[in-house]
Write a protein that holds these residues in place. Structure first.
Motif, PDB file in Angstrom:
ATOM      1  N   ALA A 227       0.470  -0.960   0.028  1.00 38.61           N
ATOM      2  CA  ALA A 227       0.126  -0.024  -0.209  1.00 38.61           C
ATOM      3  C   ALA A 227       0.672   1.464   0.183  1.00 38.61           C
ATOM      4  O   ALA A 227       0.419   2.535   0.346  1.00 38.61           O
ATOM      5  N   GLY A 228       2.039   0.881  -0.167  1.00 33.12           N
ATOM      6  CA  GLY A 228       3.080   1.986   0.031  1.00 33.12           C
ATOM      7  C   GLY A 228       3.113   2.841   1.766  1.00 33.12           C
ATOM      8  O   GLY A 228       3.407   4.230   1.395  1.00 33.12           O
ATOM      9  N   GLU A 229       2.973   2.177   2.233  1.00 32.62           N
ATOM     10  CA  GLU A 229       2.636   2.917   3.908  1.00 32.62           C
ATOM     11  C   GLU A 229       4.202   3.619   4.076  1.00 32.62           C
ATOM     12  O   GLU A 229       4.495   4.007   5.311  1.00 32.62           O
ATOM     13  N   ASN A 230       5.179   2.520   3.576  1.00 31.34           N
ATOM     14  CA  ASN A 230       6.126   3.003   3.898  1.00 31.34           C
ATOM     15  C   ASN A 230       7.016   4.507   2.869  1.00 31.34           C
ATOM     16  O   ASN A 230       8.019   4.858   4.013  1.00 31.34           O
ATOM     17  N   LEU A 231       6.459   5.178   2.616  1.00 29.02           N
ATOM     18  CA  LEU A 231       6.989   6.311   2.010  1.00 29.02           C
ATOM     19  C   LEU A 231       6.656   7.184   2.364  1.00 29.02           C
ATOM     20  O   LEU A 231       5.500   7.506   3.036  1.00 29.02           O
ATOM     21  N   ALA A 232       7.194   8.465   2.476  1.00 27.51           N
ATOM     22  CA  ALA A 232       6.750   9.561   3.773  1.00 27.51           C
ATOM     23  C   ALA A 232       5.775  10.296   2.973  1.00 27.51           C
ATOM     24  O   ALA A 232       5.031  10.880   3.365  1.00 27.51           O
TER      25      ALA A 232
END
Length: 258
Positions: A227-232
């Protein structure tokens, strides 16, 4: 004369870049280390164990600012709580913590410990600044180098926005020279790249061909990464040094296998 700046983790990847910048800005720098390795020439060196609290109080005597850069795969929350308690006792005027982007969104132990470290700082009586940074290009290189050793290279289904440690060091040095700023904007790399692209450019740089196979990351962590939760996100500040430029600088180390 300004009070000394104490740097934990001052001989690590990030600390070794931050310390010269602090000294160049006129700060007196004191390194806190757990081992007996001598400090670089011209630097004060104090020994303390952040995990147990042993030696922290004398290390903080007379210190005005603390840059907490030391970290590891686990235990950062405990170490930070010990450091914060000592900083309160010493009357430190500014505690600056480096954390990781998505500390509150990725369900892995490393991220949880970083979030615990943030909370220890934010709930303390010491004026504070917290900077979350993305994973460094150095870590991306370590990761793709390890993956590429397999005859059939696994490609995890995630995206990274790795940042050059020099960009992070420059931001930290500027923050250390200013006053406490609370939670500042995240700092990530200039581009978001799938792990497949990181691996491809690494293999091309080495002149190596390897078959690849997708690797699905299981569980809650896998869902967060997909889900891209690690992206800023769009509000983050961005470094300027790209993965390709970093890799080009390290071609000698890559090709020799070091």
């Amino acid at each position: 004369m300004n009070a000394p700046v104490l740097v934990t983790g001052g001989t690590g990847t990030l600390g070794s870049l931050v310390v010269p910048l602090l000294r160049g800005a006129g700060h007196e720098v004191r390194l806190l280390t757990r081992g007996s390795r001598p400090a670089p020439e011209g630097l004060a060196h104090v020994r303390a164990d952040l995990r147990t609290g042993e030696g922290i109080d004398p290390a903080l005597e007379g210190v005005g600012t603390v840059l907490h850069l030391a970290g590891g795969p686990k235990g950062d929350d405990v170490a930070t709580r010990n450091l914060v308690a000592a900083a309160e006792r010493a009357g430190v005027g500014h505690l600056l913590l480096i954390s990781v982007v998505a500390a509150d969104r990725v369900p892995l132990g490393y991220f949880r410990a970083k979030l615990g470290a943030e909370r220890a700082v934010q709930e303390s009586a010491v004026p504070w600044t917290v900077l979350r940074a993305a994973q460094f290009h150095d870590l991306a290189l370590t990761a793709v180098r390890a993956l590429a050793k397999a005859p059939l290279v696994p490609v995890p289904g995630l995206r990274w926005e790795s940042v050059d440690a020099r960009d992070v060091a420059e931001r930290l040095a500027a923050l250390a020279s200013g006053g406490p700023a609370g939670r500042v904007a995240d700092l990530a790399g200039p581009e978001v790249l799938p792990m497949a692209d990181l691996l491809r450019t690494y293999l091309e740089a080495r002149g190596v061909r390897r078959p690849t196979v997708p690797l699905r990351i299981p569980g809650a962590a896998g869902r967060a990464y997909r889900a891209g939760e690690n992206l800023a996100g769009p509000d983050a500040d961005r470094g300027t040094r790209t993965w390709a430029a970093f890799l080009a600088e390290h071609l000698g180390a890559v090709s020799s296998g070091r």
